[in-house]
Scaffold this motif. Structure first.
Motif, PDB file in Angstrom:
ATOM      1  N   VAL A  38       0.844  -1.852   0.241  1.00  0.00           N
ATOM      2  CA  VAL A  38       0.207  -0.193   0.303  1.00  0.00           C
ATOM      3  C   VAL A  38       0.398   0.942  -0.456  1.00  0.00           C
ATOM      4  N   PHE A  39       2.123   1.076   1.144  1.00  0.00           N
ATOM      5  CA  PHE A  39       2.844   2.751   1.119  1.00  0.00           C
ATOM      6  C   PHE A  39       3.612   2.441  -0.571  1.00  0.00           C
ATOM      7  N   PHE A  40       3.705   1.311  -0.782  1.00  0.00           N
ATOM      8  CA  PHE A  40       5.016   2.156  -2.054  1.00  0.00           C
ATOM      9  C   PHE A  40       4.535   2.062  -2.981  1.00  0.00           C
ATOM     10  N   SER A  41       3.207   1.922  -3.115  1.00  0.00           N
ATOM     11  CA  SER A  41       2.098   2.665  -4.362  1.00  0.00           C
ATOM     12  C   SER A  41       1.548   4.072  -4.369  1.00  0.00           C
ATOM     13  N   MET A  42       1.754   4.207  -2.627  1.00  0.00           N
ATOM     14  CA  MET A  42       0.980   5.533  -3.037  1.00  0.00           C
ATOM     15  C   MET A  42       1.999   6.403  -2.263  1.00  0.00           C
ATOM     16  N   GLU A  43       3.162   6.403  -2.115  1.00  0.00           N
ATOM     17  CA  GLU A  43       4.678   7.245  -1.926  1.00  0.00           C
ATOM     18  C   GLU A  43       5.647   7.104  -3.008  1.00  0.00           C
ATOM     19  N   LEU A  44       5.828   5.879  -4.200  1.00  0.00           N
ATOM     20  CA  LEU A  44       6.380   6.180  -4.971  1.00  0.00           C
ATOM     21  C   LEU A  44       5.528   5.996  -6.289  1.00  0.00           C
ATOM     22  N   ILE A  45       4.624   5.622  -6.530  1.00  0.00           N
ATOM     23  CA  ILE A  45       3.743   5.329  -7.335  1.00  0.00           C
ATOM     24  C   ILE A  45       2.397   6.730  -7.810  1.00  0.00           C
ATOM     25  N   LEU A  46       2.125   6.987  -6.708  1.00  0.00           N
ATOM     26  CA  LEU A  46       0.886   8.018  -7.040  1.00  0.00           C
ATOM     27  C   LEU A  46       1.410   9.643  -6.216  1.00  0.00           C
ATOM     28  N   GLY A  47       2.434   8.748  -5.550  1.00  0.00           N
ATOM     29  CA  GLY A  47       3.792  10.135  -4.692  1.00  0.00           C
ATOM     30  C   GLY A  47       1.404  11.504  -4.028  1.00  0.00           C
ATOM     31  N   ALA A  48       0.874  11.126  -4.219  1.00  0.00           N
ATOM     32  CA  ALA A  48      -0.048  11.315  -3.014  1.00  0.00           C
ATOM     33  C   ALA A  48      -0.951  10.269  -2.126  1.00  0.00           C
ATOM     34  N   PHE A  49      -1.186  11.054  -0.700  1.00  0.00           N
ATOM     35  CA  PHE A  49      -2.124  10.297   0.158  1.00  0.00           C
ATOM     36  C   PHE A  49      -3.532  10.425   0.209  1.00  0.00           C
ATOM     37  N   SER A  50      -5.015  10.258   0.233  1.00  0.00           N
ATOM     38  CA  SER A  50      -6.451  10.411   0.006  1.00  0.00           C
ATOM     39  C   SER A  50      -6.799   9.018   0.504  1.00  0.00           C
ATOM     40  N   VAL A  51      -7.337   8.979   1.093  1.00  0.00           N
ATOM     41  CA  VAL A  51      -8.078   8.347   1.550  1.00  0.00           C
ATOM     42  C   VAL A  51      -9.042   7.512   0.797  1.00  0.00           C
ATOM     43  N   GLU A  52      -9.902   7.671  -0.544  1.00  0.00           N
ATOM     44  CA  GLU A  52      -9.655   6.701  -1.969  1.00  0.00           C
ATOM     45  C   GLU A  52      -8.429   6.135  -2.227  1.00  0.00           C
ATOM     46  N   ALA A  53      -7.771   6.814  -2.621  1.00  0.00           N
ATOM     47  CA  ALA A  53      -6.489   5.595  -3.018  1.00  0.00           C
ATOM     48  C   ALA A  53      -6.024   4.598  -1.770  1.00  0.00           C
ATOM     49  N   PHE A  54      -6.198   5.316  -0.534  1.00  0.00           N
ATOM     50  CA  PHE A  54      -5.908   4.258   0.509  1.00  0.00           C
ATOM     51  C   PHE A  54      -6.854   3.110   0.375  1.00  0.00           C
ATOM     52  N   GLY A  55      -7.833   3.679   0.816  1.00  0.00           N
ATOM     53  CA  GLY A  55      -8.907   2.408   0.319  1.00  0.00           C
ATOM     54  C   GLY A  55      -8.375   1.434  -1.394  1.00  0.00           C
ATOM     55  N   ALA A  56      -8.801   1.864  -1.844  1.00  0.00           N
ATOM     56  CA  ALA A  56      -8.640   1.235  -2.928  1.00  0.00           C
ATOM     57  C   ALA A  56      -7.215   0.313  -3.326  1.00  0.00           C
ATOM     58  N   THR A  57      -6.377   1.015  -2.878  1.00  0.00           N
ATOM     59  CA  THR A  57      -5.064  -0.059  -2.521  1.00  0.00           C
ATOM     60  C   THR A  57      -4.718  -1.329  -1.598  1.00  0.00           C
ATOM     61  N   VAL A  58      -5.649  -1.446  -0.420  1.00  0.00           N
ATOM     62  CA  VAL A  58      -5.671  -1.634   0.740  1.00  0.00           C
ATOM     63  C   VAL A  58      -6.443  -3.010   0.127  1.00  0.00           C
ATOM     64  N   LEU A  59      -7.696  -2.559  -0.619  1.00  0.00           N
ATOM     65  CA  LEU A  59      -8.446  -3.994  -1.399  1.00  0.00           C
ATOM     66  C   LEU A  59      -7.761  -4.872  -1.772  1.00  0.00           C
ATOM     67  N   SER A  60      -6.619  -4.260  -3.040  1.00  0.00           N
ATOM     68  CA  SER A  60      -6.053  -4.128  -3.479  1.00  0.00           C
ATOM     69  C   SER A  60      -4.918  -5.301  -3.372  1.00  0.00           C
ATOM     70  N   SER A  61      -4.351  -4.682  -2.472  1.00  0.00           N
ATOM     71  CA  SER A  61      -2.948  -5.019  -1.017  1.00  0.00           C
ATOM     72  C   SER A  61      -3.085  -6.640  -0.372  1.00  0.00           C
ATOM     73  N   VAL A  62      -4.468  -6.347   0.190  1.00  0.00           N
ATOM     74  CA  VAL A  62      -5.210  -7.732   0.881  1.00  0.00           C
ATOM     75  C   VAL A  62      -5.340  -8.486   0.178  1.00  0.00           C
ATOM     76  N   THR A  63      -6.124  -8.325  -0.930  1.00  0.00           N
ATOM     77  CA  THR A  63      -6.446  -9.440  -1.843  1.00  0.00           C
ATOM     78  C   THR A  63      -5.359 -10.501  -2.686  1.00  0.00           C
ATOM     79  N   ALA A  64      -4.477  -9.258  -3.027  1.00  0.00           N
ATOM     80  CA  ALA A  64      -2.824 -10.001  -3.203  1.00  0.00           C
ATOM     81  C   ALA A  64      -2.378 -11.372  -2.316  1.00  0.00           C
ATOM     82  N   SER A  65      -2.445 -10.554  -0.741  1.00  0.00           N
ATOM     83  CA  SER A  65      -1.915 -11.442  -0.069  1.00  0.00           C
ATOM     84  C   SER A  65      -2.868 -12.218   0.463  1.00  0.00           C
TER      85      SER A  65
END
Length: 601
Positions: free
Chosen positions: A205-232
């Motif tokens: 989650v933090f790799f994608s938000m810190e390096l790929i998106l370069g920004a933090f938002s509630v929507e981005a955090f929620g979506a990346t968490v769902l993707s990360s959890v599913t993949a994990s």
């Protein structure tokens, strides 16, 4: 970029006062519904998880094929049982054979699969609306697995980030999501790839938000968490719920160690910047020296890499067994420094000759060697204060990565997930912050952004040759959202506007002529009012449609910007010249995208 036609067909028929509409397609509902992003994020995460399983299987298969072992780095100077008559000299030929296979593959089908991958994803998100060539996922998986399996001294995080991101981008294109959601799906793919490959969902989650998106938002955090959890979940089902490294317990045994960790952080920042500089110096040297076809470059350069592997077989592949042994204090300080220099050289040479793989794992390896050598030295000088060597190896891993990438949050989180020990947090945060500050003082760029800057690309500035204002509206407009018939009840129109991501929708009469736009705000205000006296609020979308400044496809963008800034909602419809037929939609995002559209695009 230009787009014509509507994304959702809304049929209208002139039958008195009755207007028939076709229901939106399943794809349109997925694209516009509030739950759509969640479903897409889970789908991308599942794809990234399955992709990581296939990618790791490919690496193990090719490593066993080329070396005769599951991971040759930890074996030592042994022959390949498939070709025992070559003895240890097979390591000279393995990179050559691997280069003969992946060199033409990359050159023919996806040149962006060359190198460490993450910069291409960052560029796609920052300046290309999240668009990534769909072929990249397959080519990157094969090329990187062949490169690592044949001895390339690179990591698997760059490839899996590019593979997962390409899957997210492809799904976004199929569903025809907006640019914002396209970027978010790319980030979801990166998060899922990291999470499944390293069994580190938070780090993904933090790799994608810190390096790929370069920004933090509630929507981005929620979506990346769902993707990360599913993949994990998928990754753990295949690989088990264990960390990809076995690391020693961590303890701070003396308060004086914090001072030693602080010094290590500064040293790690210097080493991280040095690794970045040497990586691109060697790549420049390879570019200068090579004059043949690019498809043969990995094979010819593989001879040089093979010589390095012959001297230091510990450099073969990713090298996790060597990293683990160093963290457990299995090497003396002098050999640790030799391994550090060897990894910098081997990784730089692998990338320089056209190899495919990441630099995340090599930076962890370099950090472990630096930390272990530093810990062994301080233990000799200050035996009562220094503590265990392994503690410094762990902190060095995160600090060198932070110094090279300047992603301190990701560095802290992934080391915490690897160890599962809260006691690592304080010294780790101290060293990583100091490494990041040192890196910032020494260099403007990171190991990821320097690759782009060398090509004349600054992610924080407009792309070279941007022509904002000189394009026509047709060049930058987006597909038209589903229009509303003028006979639509306001309550139904409100529901459609809620599901739309634009905040405003065009309104058509019974014959398909454009009447104006209906905004979510105007509908909400009318529905909230209570009728009193002779006042009767509008009941239909056509009654509340607001005429807007007409935009046409041949209008200069510089002219259209004035109307766009003053318009309610998040966009304006675009008409064909001299007609009242809608064919596109101009948004603030699509206009700003012109800042990052080079002349050649």
């Amino acid at each position: 970029m230009s787009g014509t036609g509507t994304t959702d067909a809304v049929g209208t028929a002139n039958r008195g006062t009755v207007v028939e509409t076709r229901p939106p397609s399943p794809v349109a509902r997925l694209r516009n519904a509030p739950w759509g992003l969640l479903a897409l994020a889970v789908t991308v995460g599942a794809g990234a998880g399955l992709g990581s399983i296939a990618f790791r299987w490919l690496i193990v298969t090719f490593t066993h094929l080329f070396s005769g072992h599951a991971d040759y780095a930890g074996v030592g100077r042994e022959a390949n049982p498939h070709v025992p008559w070559l003895g240890v000299f097979f390591v000279v030929l393995a990179p050559v054979v691997g280069g003969l296979l992946y060199g033409p593959l990359v050159d023919r089908f996806a040149k962006e699969a060359r190198g460490h991958g993450v910069p291409e994803v960052m560029l796609a998100v920052a300046q290309r609306g999240g668009r990534i060539n769909p072929q990249v996922s397959v080519v990157k998986a094969l090329a990187s697995a062949l490169c690592i399996g044949s001895g390339g001294s690179v990591g698997r995080e760059g490839p899996i980030v590019q593979i997962g991101s390409a899957l997210g981008s492809t799904l976004g294109r199929v569903v025809k999501v907006s640019e914002d959601r396209m970027r978010l799906l790319v980030a979801c793919g990166a998060a899922g790839g990291i999470a499944a490959t390293f069994n580190a969902p938070l780090a993904g989650v933090f790799f994608s938000m810190e390096l790929i998106l370069g920004a933090f938002s509630v929507e981005a955090f929620g979506a990346t968490v769902l993707s990360s959890v599913t993949a994990s979940i998928i990754g753990r089902a295949a690989f088990g719920d264990t960390a990809f490294l076995t690391l020693p317990p961590f303890h701070v045994e003396h308060l004086g160690q914090y001072g030693l960790f602080a010094v290590l952080g500064v040293l790690a920042g210097v080493v991280g910047v040095g690794f970045t500089r040497i990586l691109y110096w060697i790549e420049d040297a390879c570019d200068w020296a090579w004059r043949g076809p690019e498809r043969l470059r990995p094979a010819v350069g593989g001879l040089l890499l093979g010589v390095v592997l012959l001297v230091l077989p510990e450099m073969y592949g990713v090298g996790y067994p060597v990293l683990e042994k160093a963290a457990h204090g299995g090497y003396v300080a002098g050999f640790l420094l030799l391994l550090l220099v060897g990894k910098v050289l081997a990784t730089s040479l692998t990338i320089g000759i056209g190899g495919s793989g990441g630099v995340f794992a090599p930076s962890l390896f370099i950090g472990a060697m630096l930390g272990a050598a530093y810990g062994a030295t301080t233990h000799q000088l200050l035996p009562s204060t220094a503590g265990a060597v392994g503690a410094y190896a762990l902190v060095g891993m995160g600090a060198v990565f932070a110094g090279a990438s300047r992603a301190p949050i990701t560095a802290v989180v992934i080391l915490f997930e690897l160890t599962g020990q809260y006691s690592i947090i304080l010294p780790l945060m101290l060293a990583i912050v100091l490494a990041t500050l040192t890196s910032r003082l020494l260099s403007h760029d990171t190991v990821y952004t320097l690759k782009l800057r060398r090509r004349g690309i600054d992610l924080n500035a407009p792309a070279p040759g941007a022509r904002i204002g000189s394009q026509t509206v047709e060049e930058v407009m987006e597909p038209l959202p589903a229009p509303l018939p003028d006979a639509t009840e306001l309550a139904e129109a409100g529901d459609l506007l809620v599901r739309s991501e634009h905040g405003a929708l065009p309104v058509l009469d019974a014959e398909g002529r454009y009447l104006g736009t209906l905004t979510a705000r105007s509908v909400a205000e009318v529905l909230a009012e209570r009728p009193g006296g002779d006042f009767e609020p509008p009941a239909l979308a056509g009654d509340l449609a607001e005429p807007t400044t007409p935009l046409t496809t041949d209008m200069p963008l510089s002219t259209a910007l004035h109307a766009l800034v003053a318009a309610p909602g998040t966009g304006l419809p675009v008409l064909a010249p001299g007609k009242d037929r809608l064919i596109g939609w101009l948004t603030h995002q699509s206009a700003l995208r012109a800042l990052h559209t080079p002349v050649s695009a």
